[in-house]
Design a protein around this motif. Sequence first.
Motif, PDB file in Angstrom:
ATOM      1  N   LYS A  19       0.830  -1.209   0.000  1.00  0.00           N
ATOM      2  CA  LYS A  19       0.000   0.000   0.000  1.00  0.00           C
ATOM      3  C   LYS A  19       0.864   1.258   0.000  1.00  0.00           C
ATOM      4  O   LYS A  19       0.566   2.241  -0.697  1.00  0.00           O
ATOM      5  CB  LYS A  19      -0.916  -0.002   1.223  1.00  0.00           C
ATOM      6  CG  LYS A  19      -2.044  -1.017   1.182  1.00  0.00           C
ATOM      7  CD  LYS A  19      -2.889  -0.909   2.453  1.00  0.00           C
ATOM      8  CE  LYS A  19      -4.010  -1.905   2.483  1.00  0.00           C
ATOM      9  NZ  LYS A  19      -4.819  -1.804   3.736  1.00  0.00           N
ATOM     10  N   GLU A  20       1.925   1.236   0.785  1.00  0.00           N
ATOM     11  CA  GLU A  20       2.820   2.394   0.852  1.00  0.00           C
ATOM     12  C   GLU A  20       3.448   2.671  -0.509  1.00  0.00           C
ATOM     13  O   GLU A  20       3.509   3.817  -0.966  1.00  0.00           O
ATOM     14  CB  GLU A  20       3.904   2.134   1.897  1.00  0.00           C
ATOM     15  CG  GLU A  20       4.910   3.260   2.051  1.00  0.00           C
ATOM     16  CD  GLU A  20       5.968   2.900   3.080  1.00  0.00           C
ATOM     17  OE1 GLU A  20       7.166   3.084   2.781  1.00  0.00           O
ATOM     18  OE2 GLU A  20       5.609   2.411   4.168  1.00  0.00           O
ATOM     19  N   TRP A  21       3.902   1.612  -1.163  1.00  0.00           N
ATOM     20  CA  TRP A  21       4.560   1.794  -2.452  1.00  0.00           C
ATOM     21  C   TRP A  21       3.565   2.157  -3.557  1.00  0.00           C
ATOM     22  O   TRP A  21       3.896   2.945  -4.456  1.00  0.00           O
ATOM     23  CB  TRP A  21       5.354   0.543  -2.810  1.00  0.00           C
ATOM     24  CG  TRP A  21       6.721   0.610  -2.203  1.00  0.00           C
ATOM     25  CD1 TRP A  21       7.079   0.296  -0.925  1.00  0.00           C
ATOM     26  CD2 TRP A  21       7.898   1.095  -2.839  1.00  0.00           C
ATOM     27  NE1 TRP A  21       8.413   0.545  -0.722  1.00  0.00           N
ATOM     28  CE2 TRP A  21       8.954   1.030  -1.884  1.00  0.00           C
ATOM     29  CE3 TRP A  21       8.192   1.562  -4.114  1.00  0.00           C
ATOM     30  CZ2 TRP A  21      10.255   1.427  -2.181  1.00  0.00           C
ATOM     31  CZ3 TRP A  21       9.488   1.944  -4.414  1.00  0.00           C
ATOM     32  CH2 TRP A  21      10.501   1.883  -3.463  1.00  0.00           C
ATOM     33  N   LEU A  22       2.381   1.609  -3.507  1.00  0.00           N
ATOM     34  CA  LEU A  22       1.381   2.024  -4.492  1.00  0.00           C
ATOM     35  C   LEU A  22       0.974   3.472  -4.267  1.00  0.00           C
ATOM     36  O   LEU A  22       0.657   4.195  -5.224  1.00  0.00           O
ATOM     37  CB  LEU A  22       0.169   1.098  -4.448  1.00  0.00           C
ATOM     38  CG  LEU A  22       0.416  -0.327  -4.973  1.00  0.00           C
ATOM     39  CD1 LEU A  22      -0.829  -1.181  -4.794  1.00  0.00           C
ATOM     40  CD2 LEU A  22       0.850  -0.312  -6.436  1.00  0.00           C
ATOM     41  N   GLY A  23       0.993   3.927  -3.020  1.00  0.00           N
ATOM     42  CA  GLY A  23       0.787   5.347  -2.763  1.00  0.00           C
ATOM     43  C   GLY A  23       1.855   6.185  -3.442  1.00  0.00           C
ATOM     44  O   GLY A  23       1.576   7.253  -4.011  1.00  0.00           O
ATOM     45  N   LEU A  24       3.111   5.702  -3.393  1.00  0.00           N
ATOM     46  CA  LEU A  24       4.194   6.399  -4.096  1.00  0.00           C
ATOM     47  C   LEU A  24       3.922   6.433  -5.590  1.00  0.00           C
ATOM     48  O   LEU A  24       4.164   7.454  -6.256  1.00  0.00           O
ATOM     49  CB  LEU A  24       5.519   5.697  -3.809  1.00  0.00           C
ATOM     50  CG  LEU A  24       6.730   6.172  -4.620  1.00  0.00           C
ATOM     51  CD1 LEU A  24       7.028   7.632  -4.343  1.00  0.00           C
ATOM     52  CD2 LEU A  24       7.945   5.301  -4.331  1.00  0.00           C
ATOM     53  N   ARG A  25       3.441   5.328  -6.133  1.00  0.00           N
ATOM     54  CA  ARG A  25       3.123   5.295  -7.565  1.00  0.00           C
ATOM     55  C   ARG A  25       2.185   6.439  -7.938  1.00  0.00           C
ATOM     56  O   ARG A  25       2.415   7.156  -8.921  1.00  0.00           O
ATOM     57  CB  ARG A  25       2.474   3.954  -7.921  1.00  0.00           C
ATOM     58  CG  ARG A  25       1.982   3.847  -9.374  1.00  0.00           C
ATOM     59  CD  ARG A  25       3.108   3.696 -10.326  1.00  0.00           C
ATOM     60  NE  ARG A  25       2.674   3.799 -11.724  1.00  0.00           N
ATOM     61  CZ  ARG A  25       3.480   3.597 -12.759  1.00  0.00           C
ATOM     62  NH1 ARG A  25       4.745   3.272 -12.560  1.00  0.00           N
ATOM     63  NH2 ARG A  25       3.044   3.734 -13.989  1.00  0.00           N
TER      64      ARG A  25
END
Length: 750
Positions: free
Chosen positions: A565-571
Amino acid sequence: MMDPQKLTPITNLQLVEILADRVRFSTDGGQLEISFWDEDIARLRLGDAEVNSYPIIVGKPAGKAISHSVEDNQHVIRCGQGEVRLGPAHTDAENGPQPVHLSYDFKESAVVQPSPDGHFVRRFRIPPFARTNKGWFFSVGLQPGAPIYGFGENYATLNKRGQQLTSWAEDALGVNAEVCYKNAPFCWTPNGAASENGSSGYGVFIHTTARVTHGAGYPAWSNWSYAAHVEDERLDLFFIAGDSPAAMIERYTSITGRTDDVPLWSLGNWISRAYYQTFEEAEEIARTIRQRQIPCDVYTLDGRAWQDTDSRFYFQWDPSRYPEPEKFIGVMRELDLKLCVWEYPICSKNNPLYEEFDRKGWFLKDAESNTYEYEFDLSPFGKVLTPLPNSGLFDFTVPEAARWWYDQHRKLHEMGVDVFKVDFGEQVPEDAYASNGDSGIKCHNAIPFLYNQTCFQASKDHFGTGLVWSRSGWAGSQRFALQWGGDPQASWNGLAGSILGGLSWGMSGAPFYAHDIGGFYGGPPDDELYVRWLQAGVLSPFCRIHGIGPREPWYFSTETERIVKEWLGLRYRLIPYLQRQVKEAMASGMPVMRSMVLAFPEEQRTWAFEMQYMLGDHLLVVPIVQPGGWTTYCLPEGIWYDYFTGEQRAGGQVYSQQIGIDRIPVFVKEGAVIAEGPAVQHTGEIKSGRRIEKIRVFGVPLARSVDHEAEVSLKATEKSVRLSFTPSVACEVHNAHHNLSDGILEVYTE
């Protein structure tokens, strides 16, 4: 294996006529023609055969005047600062006919030279040009130590020197060998030619759809040459000058075309699996995506998810599972998900439409002009695939057939399908024939090109902006955004090969790429591999979670789901930045994923670090491709900043470190301006006027740091650089004396 030393070189060069834009000669191998696409691109065509044309070339030549003279027993054809020398102009009575050979200079520097390989009894050990029993052979010099790049999405090393490669679309069944889905008979070297003025680079584009076998400094042919065997009736070569790799890609794509823009939502996250077995399961997973707040824009129904396997493919929903497909489309709209559905250009004999299409001649034929009956070889798949029926191979050279395929896309777009996963296309056998008379030797690579073109055009005509998610590719496929890397194994090597494939495809003139996060087959991946693949996928041009069986984040540990979730937020925060890179690709052909030699051609030390890459012009990404989190990377010269912490790192150095599971090394070049957007659940949540939420500035902004960003302007003076943006946008500045007030950032250079 062919031995080039045994080939008979083309000889007997004779001037035939000088025209305004070309010079024609005769040879013992047929007509030879020299022209210029522009002064920095020379073109050679050899042979008398009339060949079918496919829409690979879409650019137009500059139409500049040329001149001809004879100097030092060579025909000299000039166009501006470009100069082709073709010899010999006269036959040597004592030694007899000599091999026809070519050199090309631009701005008084050597670009292309004949192979330097000599022989005891003749000048050329391998011929500059020769006819073969299957087509043509040619060779040019490749300086010792010079790397050579391109050729398609090959998954091994980026530098192909020493390799033999075949441009031939294959269902590669992974990323573990030389065969690949996407090929391009285009290559380049940054320093492959040498003269008194120093080394220079060149590119070679072979205009064909036939099989090409390349020897890139391949020892069995020649250590010091780039050579190719082209299985076409006519040889058509473009020699491209360029003072940088980026310039050669720009010039190549001026011939074969560039991408259009892409929809905003396509830059978000895509989720699918092979496959959701029922309407109810597909709906449940889609609703869980939203309930668990997994950022996502696109949801895919893969092959068996919406088609009846025994009777596919005719664009028909499986009536037993989707008697009312509009209901499923309604679920997608309720959940703010775009719908992607799968297709392939292979039509089962068990469908009633087969006989109709057979009568109309819409399938490829065999040598007796009967419909070619394609039999699937299921041995590589085991139990992964349901047994597939014998089928016809759709012939996109039949205008009426291509129009029908186009119309089915338009109908499903009208129904509510947003995009198609344009799978397969690589199955055309050599002994099949298209309606234009071309055998599989010539149309094997052309049919998937036309297939993708047809699907893309339907999308573009319906939505105004075209998009497909396609697997096969050829020269010119960069016009049909976008391609993904096929079916990688769920392994660390599968991850590494996918990254290398994307970088190599970018170095072949294609700006966009994606790979199956988590790996397609051989899974499921463990949590560590899944997270590392997700991190690399997020920092790729496009991002999709996919594989056989569950790949959705909640099937892994709670900690893994949190990191995802954190990395998809970065996306989603990086979408404004990615939109800038799309605009650059439209303007210059520059890929979004850039290898070190492409991004930093002046820093040869970095070229060997093939696993790291630039994502656009500012972000250096170091994927973790082995368990344990260890990696080694090289920062180019200058000052770099850790993207997450802002910590400075000195460039010009090699670093080795172990990275925790929730991070990979990501660095920002000094002088960068990164526009970040909101971390939304899908792009539909991005409010009008709020596309950019924060501006991050690293040092004094460079003049081009906000190119293609309409919402940020830059003005440089002798003492400062001024950025202007919407006052509500936050601003974060690293390592620069500055003043910020009401949407105006003044960064002082002293």
